[in-house]
Design a protein around this motif. Sequence first.
Motif, PDB file in Angstrom:
ATOM      1  N   LEU A   1       0.818  -1.225   0.000  1.00 32.94           N
ATOM      2  CA  LEU A   1       0.000   0.000   0.000  1.00 32.94           C
ATOM      3  C   LEU A   1       0.845   1.266   0.000  1.00 32.94           C
ATOM      4  N   HIS A   2       0.358   2.269  -0.703  1.00 31.95           N
ATOM      5  CA  HIS A   2       0.919   3.621  -0.619  1.00 31.95           C
ATOM      6  C   HIS A   2      -0.243   4.591  -0.456  1.00 31.95           C
ATOM      7  N   ALA A   3      -0.206   5.367   0.628  1.00 39.09           N
ATOM      8  CA  ALA A   3      -1.264   6.356   0.859  1.00 39.09           C
ATOM      9  C   ALA A   3      -1.151   7.477  -0.169  1.00 39.09           C
ATOM     10  N   ILE A   4      -2.301   8.004  -0.554  1.00 44.22           N
ATOM     11  CA  ILE A   4      -2.330   9.052  -1.578  1.00 44.22           C
ATOM     12  C   ILE A   4      -2.507  10.405  -0.893  1.00 44.22           C
ATOM     13  N   PRO A   5      -1.604  11.356  -1.168  1.00 41.46           N
ATOM     14  CA  PRO A   5      -1.743  12.687  -0.551  1.00 41.46           C
ATOM     15  C   PRO A   5      -3.082  13.321  -0.929  1.00 41.46           C
ATOM     16  N   ASP A   6      -3.652  14.103   0.016  1.00 40.15           N
ATOM     17  CA  ASP A   6      -4.953  14.731  -0.227  1.00 40.15           C
ATOM     18  C   ASP A   6      -4.927  15.639  -1.457  1.00 40.15           C
ATOM     19  N   SER A   7      -3.721  16.185  -1.764  1.00 37.94           N
ATOM     20  CA  SER A   7      -3.654  17.135  -2.875  1.00 37.94           C
ATOM     21  C   SER A   7      -3.843  16.461  -4.240  1.00 37.94           C
ATOM     22  N   LEU A   8      -3.777  15.167  -4.282  1.00 42.82           N
ATOM     23  CA  LEU A   8      -3.926  14.461  -5.570  1.00 42.82           C
ATOM     24  C   LEU A   8      -5.338  13.911  -5.712  1.00 42.82           C
ATOM     25  N   ASP A   9      -6.040  14.354  -6.737  1.00 42.22           N
ATOM     26  CA  ASP A   9      -7.371  13.759  -6.961  1.00 42.22           C
ATOM     27  C   ASP A   9      -7.217  12.372  -7.588  1.00 42.22           C
ATOM     28  N   ASP A  10      -8.332  11.643  -7.612  1.00 43.79           N
ATOM     29  CA  ASP A  10      -8.268  10.261  -8.114  1.00 43.79           C
ATOM     30  C   ASP A  10      -7.749  10.203  -9.541  1.00 43.79           C
ATOM     31  N   ARG A  11      -8.152  11.168 -10.349  1.00 40.33           N
ATOM     32  CA  ARG A  11      -7.792  11.151 -11.767  1.00 40.33           C
ATOM     33  C   ARG A  11      -6.282  11.279 -11.954  1.00 40.33           C
ATOM     34  N   THR A  12      -5.619  11.983 -11.062  1.00 42.24           N
ATOM     35  CA  THR A  12      -4.158  12.066 -11.107  1.00 42.24           C
ATOM     36  C   THR A  12      -3.528  10.836 -10.448  1.00 42.24           C
ATOM     37  N   ALA A  13      -4.079  10.440  -9.302  1.00 37.40           N
ATOM     38  CA  ALA A  13      -3.457   9.364  -8.519  1.00 37.40           C
ATOM     39  C   ALA A  13      -3.483   8.029  -9.253  1.00 37.40           C
ATOM     40  N   VAL A  14      -4.426   7.853 -10.162  1.00 34.61           N
ATOM     41  CA  VAL A  14      -4.488   6.591 -10.890  1.00 34.61           C
ATOM     42  C   VAL A  14      -3.278   6.417 -11.819  1.00 34.61           C
ATOM     43  N   PHE A  15      -2.552   7.512 -12.033  1.00 33.21           N
ATOM     44  CA  PHE A  15      -1.335   7.442 -12.859  1.00 33.21           C
ATOM     45  C   PHE A  15      -0.090   7.069 -12.052  1.00 33.21           C
ATOM     46  N   ILE A  16      -0.228   6.875 -10.758  1.00 36.75           N
ATOM     47  CA  ILE A  16       0.971   6.606  -9.950  1.00 36.75           C
ATOM     48  C   ILE A  16       1.699   5.356 -10.455  1.00 36.75           C
ATOM     49  N   GLU A  17       0.958   4.301 -10.748  1.00 33.71           N
ATOM     50  CA  GLU A  17       1.619   3.051 -11.166  1.00 33.71           C
ATOM     51  C   GLU A  17       2.362   3.242 -12.498  1.00 33.71           C
ATOM     52  N   PRO A  18       1.718   3.740 -13.556  1.00 32.59           N
ATOM     53  CA  PRO A  18       2.500   3.906 -14.801  1.00 32.59           C
ATOM     54  C   PRO A  18       3.613   4.948 -14.665  1.00 32.59           C
ATOM     55  N   LEU A  19       3.399   5.995 -13.864  1.00 36.81           N
ATOM     56  CA  LEU A  19       4.475   6.980 -13.690  1.00 36.81           C
ATOM     57  C   LEU A  19       5.651   6.356 -12.945  1.00 36.81           C
ATOM     58  N   ALA A  20       5.366   5.494 -11.973  1.00 37.72           N
ATOM     59  CA  ALA A  20       6.450   4.775 -11.285  1.00 37.72           C
ATOM     60  C   ALA A  20       7.244   3.938 -12.280  1.00 37.72           C
ATOM     61  N   ALA A  21       6.541   3.307 -13.220  1.00 33.65           N
ATOM     62  CA  ALA A  21       7.232   2.511 -14.248  1.00 33.65           C
ATOM     63  C   ALA A  21       8.166   3.400 -15.066  1.00 33.65           C
ATOM     64  N   ALA A  22       7.723   4.639 -15.331  1.00 29.30           N
ATOM     65  CA  ALA A  22       8.594   5.574 -16.054  1.00 29.30           C
ATOM     66  C   ALA A  22       9.795   5.960 -15.188  1.00 29.30           C
ATOM     67  N   PHE A  23       9.571   6.162 -13.885  1.00 30.23           N
ATOM     68  CA  PHE A  23      10.685   6.493 -12.985  1.00 30.23           C
ATOM     69  C   PHE A  23      11.680   5.345 -12.853  1.00 30.23           C
ATOM     70  N   ARG A  24      11.272   4.129 -13.146  1.00 30.30           N
ATOM     71  CA  ARG A  24      12.190   2.987 -13.072  1.00 30.30           C
ATOM     72  C   ARG A  24      13.463   3.253 -13.880  1.00 30.30           C
ATOM     73  N   ILE A  25      13.298   3.941 -14.993  1.00 29.73           N
ATOM     74  CA  ILE A  25      14.446   4.240 -15.855  1.00 29.73           C
ATOM     75  C   ILE A  25      15.547   4.966 -15.086  1.00 29.73           C
TER      76      ILE A  25
END
Lengths: 313, 313
Positions: free
Chosen positions: B116-140
């Motif tokens: 689990l990773h808690a989602i900061p209040d400042s991020l709405d669901d529409r942004t937070a749903v990108f955390i997984e693919p953005l993490a994949a980009a950060f893997r680089i």
Amino acid sequence: MRGVFCESGTIRLLRDLPEPIPTADEVVLRVRCAGICDTDLQLAQGYMGFRGILGHEFVGQNDAGIRFTAEINNACQVCPTCQSGRPQHCPHRTVLGILNHEGAMADWVTVPQRNLHAIPDSLDDRTAVFIEPLAAAFRITEQVAIGPEVRIAVLGDGKLGTLCAWVARAFGARPSLIGKHPEKLALAGDGIETHLASETDSLARHFDIVVDSTGSNTGLPAALKLVRPCGTVILKTTVAADYTINLAPIVIDEVCVLGSRCGPFPKAIAALAKGQIDVRPLIGAEFNLDDAEDAFRAASTKGARKVLLHAMH
Amino acid sequence: MRGVFCESGTIRLLRDLPEPIPTADEVVLRVRCAGICDTDLQLAQGYMGFRGILGHEFVGQNDAGIRFTAEINNACQVCPTCQSGRPQHCPHRTVLGILNHEGAMADWVTVPQRNLHAIPDSLDDRTAVFIEPLAAAFRITEQVAIGPEVRIAVLGDGKLGTLCAWVARAFGARPSLIGKHPEKLALAGDGIETHLASETDSLARHFDIVVDSTGSNTGLPAALKLVRPCGTVILKTTVAADYTINLAPIVIDEVCVLGSRCGPFPKAIAALAKGQIDVRPLIGAEFNLDDAEDAFRAASTKGARKVLLHAMH
């Protein structure tokens, strides 16, 4: 002069070739000995469309009788690639006996002065002719860290594969050499675990590093089975033909597939001079340059060891 | 409960699925939002033979209404691969909505507590749903050094390609994004040079790093043309089909071809929370989970941007 001439997918020994004329930065060497490499066999079958004299593993001597070998990439020294420290990758380079430069299976060869490496007196020609392929094996040690804790396998029990295993052993590893020929695996010697390629199921995902020196399009898929997740596969041999392969395992297992080509001559010379590596078990047959066509037939035999050509009587 | 069920190469919204039962180390989350990824589209066509509920990009909430997302690899924690620090590569792992574990395109999902990773209040669901693919980009950025001096190109103007370009920009590089769709390239924004894939001849051998996020078997050959000798090609997307390719350029140019998969969630969350990366331009359409089959049709349209499924009314 005599020379082994490659043209349109055939090789012939020609006797009336013109002696090569050195460019401003080149010297002329009298060839003493040359080795036949699997790349030569591929070139002789039309790979890269090379037309000219073959030969890039050699020992020559200058007018004073001092023996040299030479690095094979002749870089322009001025382009951005050369200036950025990668002259081996100069897009304008010629390559001895491979690309736009006559090779050393002849009575005379020209090479750039800066490419020369003197051969210690303690190394006879038969050993010194292995400096170029042994340097290629040492290239691996410039690309990945090898030591006692590193699990490394070499796929392919040919000459280059065996040299790679010996280099890994010299760096403290206990490499596994995997091949199809019991009699060639037996040459590896102490400190190297040998396995038949058909008996490696229990080694799946076992190795930190797998070197593919099979020269075959079965090498990479086999290497991807043996390497652990986040491990490294080193491609040490080119395969002229197209591959059909599923690359998804590279992504899923986050494998690094690393190409590896020419290497450091000084390290190879030092290892041979110190007796750290004894290449002589790899010699299969020796011919006079006059019998070069027979020599190529011998080198093309399945399972052949290194075939040498002696150019001086 | 409702769920997007994948079976035998088709997907259907089912309404009578059993609610998932958590294992000892899992928690149950009420799903708020899920994203449709190209991997989901491949799974829906039979890739990996997955049978079950899809979905690995999501936002859920616990009983107290606290929002979380979760890493997708559920490792055993005890095998040698896990013990050696590579739980993402655990051979016994399940993967949320991809391999032997029900996914998040449903009313409820179970995930291991430790993922689990808690989602900061400042991020709405529409942004937070990108955390997984953005993490994949950060893997680089965990695999290669990226900075202002590094010439990096990203091949593929899809969602993951654009995220990779934004990550490279966040690390100080001025990446080139290369694609086939002017309207998608236009989303990249300032600090990113965009090129049509058909107009890259002048960029041959120009880049230190080329990221292939095309999801196509044309990606690697194109990347090998663009990367400089001794450069790195990062394979960021899997291609389910076999490739036919000549691998000799990898050897001759000593290129490193590096697979890249899942990445660090904390870095993605921090970049989104700081406003360093704004993913919202990538959202193409939003559907209620009730209309998931329409949503998959929309996501399958050529050139579609990210399609979101909202599970709560």
